[in-house]
Design an enzyme around this catalytic site. Structure first.
Site, short mmCIF file in Angstrom:
data_model
loop_
_atom_site.label_atom_id
_atom_site.label_comp_id
_atom_site.label_asym_id
_atom_site.label_seq_id
_atom_site.Cartn_x
_atom_site.Cartn_y
_atom_site.Cartn_z
N GLU A 39 0.84 -1.21 0.00
CA GLU A 39 0.00 0.00 0.00
C GLU A 39 0.88 1.26 0.00
O GLU A 39 0.63 2.20 -0.75
CB GLU A 39 -0.93 -0.02 1.21
CG GLU A 39 -1.70 1.26 1.47
CD GLU A 39 -1.70 1.66 2.93
OE1 GLU A 39 -1.25 2.79 3.25
OE2 GLU A 39 -2.15 0.85 3.76
N GLU B 294 11.09 2.88 2.11
CA GLU B 294 9.72 2.78 2.60
C GLU B 294 9.57 1.71 3.67
O GLU B 294 8.64 1.79 4.48
CB GLU B 294 8.76 2.53 1.44
CG GLU B 294 7.33 2.97 1.71
CD GLU B 294 7.20 4.44 2.11
OE1 GLU B 294 6.25 4.78 2.83
OE2 GLU B 294 8.05 5.27 1.68
#
Length: 959
Positions: A67, A138
């Site tokens: 996501e 990330e």
């Protein structure tokens, strides 16, 4: 292959003028199209039926990590973070979330930029880019997000409930992910996490598992054409939805009592049953019916009896953690210290109430109150079918052999024998038996539990008032020595609803820490006294609240207007007749004490924002002094204080919505009669010198103030920075320059400081408004660097960003200006939003009800050079008029940095704040706009007339 259009009847309120259409693209993507010609924002939301339950074995958090990654870039738009930048620069917002069974991505944007935004959005699901560098960065962001949650009781207890389930069920697993699950463990097993990420995306993300909703102002045909063009290339690999049949709780996980140690002070009971998911019966609404009765606050309710016994502070009931395969019904009770000692009887009382519901049968009149007839003007009343069997089915699942009880208290420290592995929550498990629970039932008090009476607050008059000469802006309808009434009839929403807000400005309410905490207890006791009476109003869509404010307290009532006056007058009567009940005082004092004790467990960035406000607001008391005062306060102190506090008052009032002017005036006149004009008045008018205004500290130009302080909870590894730049006092031209800079810079700051440098998950650049004093603030929470280092990174960002302002093309500048204009011209979505906008003008004293129009006019005249000049004067590193306040909260990882910040030599043009209150006394103040009310020319409201207001001159700065 043609697009399929399925003709389905879409249920909507009769006031809804939008058009809807359901289509299925050739790749099996299911789409709902919504056309709203009147909208000023467009939006889209994509649901993907892939969630954390789909995580591969040994890769906890992979779905959540994916996501995050889809936001970065795509083959068509390879520039990193360009999607978020485009959305932000065109007046929009974007976000996503991962749940058990699905992941949702969504955005909104100004309508004229919708087509390109939709194209960028579609590329998430067509050809995303996941570079090795971005992947590694990330993972750190996911880890930072998890670090933020480690000391949150909500996250900790939720994971504990999941942990105490069968290990074979995906519900048992850890869903967020962290550095360990996404980097350390995979690397130790020779797994390339990026390869697994791409594999997961390619194998799981299929068009037939997606549902898209698109909302725009164009016709349905035009929106359909856009969707077909943008989304038809999403691959369809004909995947099946992940399914794991059955409940996650086996018999060994049922009929258990779990004692857990929370982070925060307080005691809580969570009584939980696995049930049949009500999503399969959404038209019957079984859990809403049962949640309404078990969670009721009125006469005969479980909560009222617990409250009278002094055992409970709050109670809620309803469905939670539901999927298509399983669900839980939860009753959550916040206990007092006394209630903690009576856990068994409390559980027994709950089961007694469930037995009462079994014996009473399912009542149609209760269902009808929750789901009114079809001709009601409410969008929330979707469930329509009264089916006693469905409700009874769920009720039959709330049994003693099916229950899971989670009991949280600091008193269990040292009395547990297990640790939940992901959050480290200490706990112990005890197996219950039918006989033990039956004993609790037998020994529970025999107070009279019964079903609620019919709800008298359900509105029956839903007619709209015919108001002539509807005003565009609020008008000053009435002014007296006791009050001022601002009035705004509904000219936009045309619903039978109203909004009333009354500020009780009481100079004795906040003259000391003790006074302010007593005023707070006063507001909490008022709501405590009103609880059972006002609960029916809340169920019927009529809400109220009483809040502490800097200069007194505030009453808000909103919802259906038919019986609003009855509720408001009851609230005012309770204020006028206020008496202290010692037993309830003790309960409220205990609750308030825990609330203040728990301040130290707030997130470090929240602590930094608190310190920033304390430094800037002239008349504010620190939480620590209020906490110190609490143990010494008794019921007699409030009994003596409350009449003194109420003895001097001025009411600032606002009434909007479905009221005519005579009704509005009558409401305020009645309040004046009750408080000021009765035979023995409760209150007297304020003298001119008693009117209070909150004022803001004026920082000195060319100086950088910094306030280093240790985090209140050194177990929290996170540190935080609020880097505040004070700019100007409210002024239309300066406002739009500041707003435009913020619009242009906020996504760039997020990209550089969060995405590239990975300082922390919480990284925000936003505007700040302290009672009309405008500025910017960077808010960053980090374990990577200490606050002083983060502060240097903010300065470095501003140095780099300076060149971006200069190289911005004229077209880019105009595009940003137009985006900001569109944002300003966006209409209010509901009466509450409109009222909040106008109320801010009233409470700040600025009274610029035409603010949107005046600032749009200023924007239309603004040049790029003027924006650059503004930056050079107020924001640029070393700018001549720059005023900086850096609030630095040092967490457990950075204690050495704190010692250095407190001891190192202070740099030129820097000022360390060692004592907030000495600093406040040394600084001048901005003038309050409230000082200009004497310049207001009053026109009594007449049809077609508006109030004339001359802007007050800036007050002289005084120390």
């Amino acid at each position: 292959m043609a697009v399929g259009i399925t003709e389905v009847k879409i249920v909507k309120p009769r006031t809804d003028k939008r058009e809807y259409r359901r289509i299925v693209l050739p790749n099996s993507l299911e789409v709902l199209l919504i056309s709203d010609p009147d909208t000023d924002k467009a939006a889209a939301s994509m649901n993907v039926c892939v969630g954390s339950f789909s995580n591969p074995e040994g890769l906890d958090g992979l779905a959540h990590f994916l996501e995050h990654m889809l936001f970065y870039a795509s083959e068509k738009y390879p520039l990193e973070d360009s999607y978020s930048k485009y959305i932000a620069e065109h007046g929009g917002s974007t976000n996503a979330f991962t749940s058990s069974e699905r992941t949702n991505y969504h955005f909104d944007i100004n309508t004229d930029c919708f087509e390109e935004a939709l194209d960028r959005f579609a590329q998430f699901f067509i050809k995303p880019l996941m570079s090795p560098d971005a992947t590694m960065r990330e993972i750190k962001a996911v880890d930072s997000e998890n670090q933020k949650n480690l000391l949150s009781d909500v996250w900790r207890m939720n994971q504990l409930q999941k942990h105490l389930c069968t290990e074979a069920h995906p519900y048992h697993k850890f869903s967020t992910g962290n550095w360990d699950t996404l980097e350390v463990r995979p690397k130790a097993r020779g797994i390339d996490i990026r390869c697994e990420l791409i594999k997961f995306y390619e194998e799981r993300y299929s068009a037939n598992l997606m549902q898209l909703v698109v909302y725009g102002k164009e016709s349905l045909d035009k929106i359909q054409s856009l969707v077909e063009n943008k989304f038809q290339e999403i691959p369809n690999t004909n995947r099946s939805c992940f399914s794991f049949p059955g409940q996650p709780c086996t018999p060994e996980h049922l009929q258990i009592l779990v004692k857990a140690v929370p982070i925060m002070q307080g005691h809580k009971l969570r009584i939980i049953w696995p049930i049949t998911p009500s999503i399969h019966y959404y038209k019957e609404g079984p859990c809403r019916y049962l949640g309404h009765l078990i969670g009721h606050k009125g006469e005969g309710s479980l909560f009222l009896i617990l409250k009278k016994l002094g055992w409970a502070i709050s109670l809620s009931a309803g469905e939670g953690d539901f999927t298509r395969e399983f669900s839980f019904f939860k009753v959550v009770i916040d206990l007092t210290d006394a209630g903690h000692e009576h856990m068994g009887e409390i559980v027994g009382l709950l089961f007694k109430y469930i037995i009462l519901l079994q014996q009473s049968g399912v009542k149609k009149w209760v269902f009808d109150e929750l789901y009114p007839p079809k001709d009601w003007l409410v969008a929330s009343s979707l469930p329509l079918n009264f089916n006693p069997g469905t409700i009874q089915m769920v009720l039959d699942e709330l049994t003693m052999n099916n229950v899971r009880i989670f009991w949280e208290s600091k008193k269990f420290e040292g009395h547990t024998d297990m640790l939940e592995p992901w959050y480290g929550t200490a706990y112990a498990v005890m197996k219950l038996t039918d006989s033990m629970i039956q004993k609790w039932i037998d020994t529970a008090p025999n107070d009279c539990l019964h079903l609620p009476a019919p709800n008298l607050f359900i509105p029956t008059d839903l007619s709209l008032k015919d108001v002539q000469g509807k005003a565009k802006y609020p008008v000053l309808l009435r002014k007296s020595a006791y009050s001022r009434l601002w009035y705004k009839p509904d000219t936009m929403f045309f619903t039978p609803k109203a909004y009333i807000r009354i500020d009780f400005n009481c100079p004795y309410a906040s003259h000391s820490p003790e006074a302010q905490i007593l005023t707070y207890i006063f507001t909490q006791l008022l709501m405590d006294y009103l609880n059972e009476y006002a609960y029916d109003a809340q169920v019927a869509g009529l809400h109220y609240a009483i809040y502490l404010k800097d200069t007194g307290f505030q009453v808000i009532v909103l919802g259906y207007n038919h019986k609003m006056r009855i509720l408001l007058e009851t609230v005012v009567q309770k204020i006028a007749e206020f008496k202290v009940k010692p037993d309830r005082f003790a309960v409220v004092k205990e609750s308030v004490t825990k609330e203040y004790e728990n301040f130290k467990f707030q997130q470090p960035y929240q602590q930094a924002l608190y310190y920033c406000s304390t430094i800037l607001e002239d008349h504010s008391w620190p939480w620590s002094e209020k906490l110190e005062a609490l143990p010494h306060l008794e019921a007699d102190d409030l009994a003596k204080f409350s009449p003194v506090m109420l003895s001097r008052a001025f009411l600032e009032c606002y009434i909007a919505g479905n009221f005519d002017q005579n009704e509005a005036e009558s409401v305020i006149k009645h309040i004046e009669d009750t408080l000021f004009k009765c035979p023995q008045p409760i209150s007297k008018q304020l003298s001119p010198s008693e009117h209070l205004a909150t004022r803001t500290i004026k920082l000195e130009s060319s100086l950088s103030y910094f306030y280093p302080i240790e985090g209140l909870n050194q177990s929290d590894k996170n540190s935080a920075l609020v880097h505040y730049i004070q700019v100007h006092q409210d002024d239309s031209v300066l406002n739009v320059k500041l707003q435009l800079f913020s619009l242009i810079a906020k996504q760039a700051a997020f990209h550089q400081l969060r995405s590239v440098e990975q300082l922390g998950y919480i990284t925000v650049l936003m505007q700040r408004n302290d009672f009309g004093i405008r500025g910017l603030q960077f808010i960053i929470q980090s374990t990577e660097k200490d606050p002083q280092e983060v502060d240097l990174r903010v300065e470095a960002f501003l140095k780099v960003f300076e060149s971006k302002l200069h190289v911005m093309t004229n077209d880019e500048f105009k595009s940003n200006v137009n985006a900001l204009i569109d944002m300003k011209l966006e209409r209010h979505k509901n009466l509450r939003e409109e009222s909040s906008f106008y109320w801010k003008e009233i409470v700040y004293g600025t009274l610029k009800f035409d603010r949107k129009e005046s600032e749009v006019a200023a924007l239309e005249q603004l040049t790029q050079q003027e924006l650059i000049d503004f930056f050079n004067e107020y924001i640029k590193v070393g700018a001549p008029r720059k005023k900086i306040l850096s609030v630095q909260v040092y967490g457990g990882l950075h204690s050495d940095g704190y010692k250095l910040a407190k001891s190192e030599r202070i740099q030129p043009q820097s000022v360390r704040i060692d004592d907030i209150f000495s600093f406040r006394r040394s600084r001048p103040l901005y003038g309050s706009f409230k000082g200009g009310l004497g310049h207001m020319k009053l026109q009594m409201f007449q049809p077609g007339c508006t109030v004339t207001v001359r802007e007050p001159p800036l007050m002289q700065h005084c120390s």
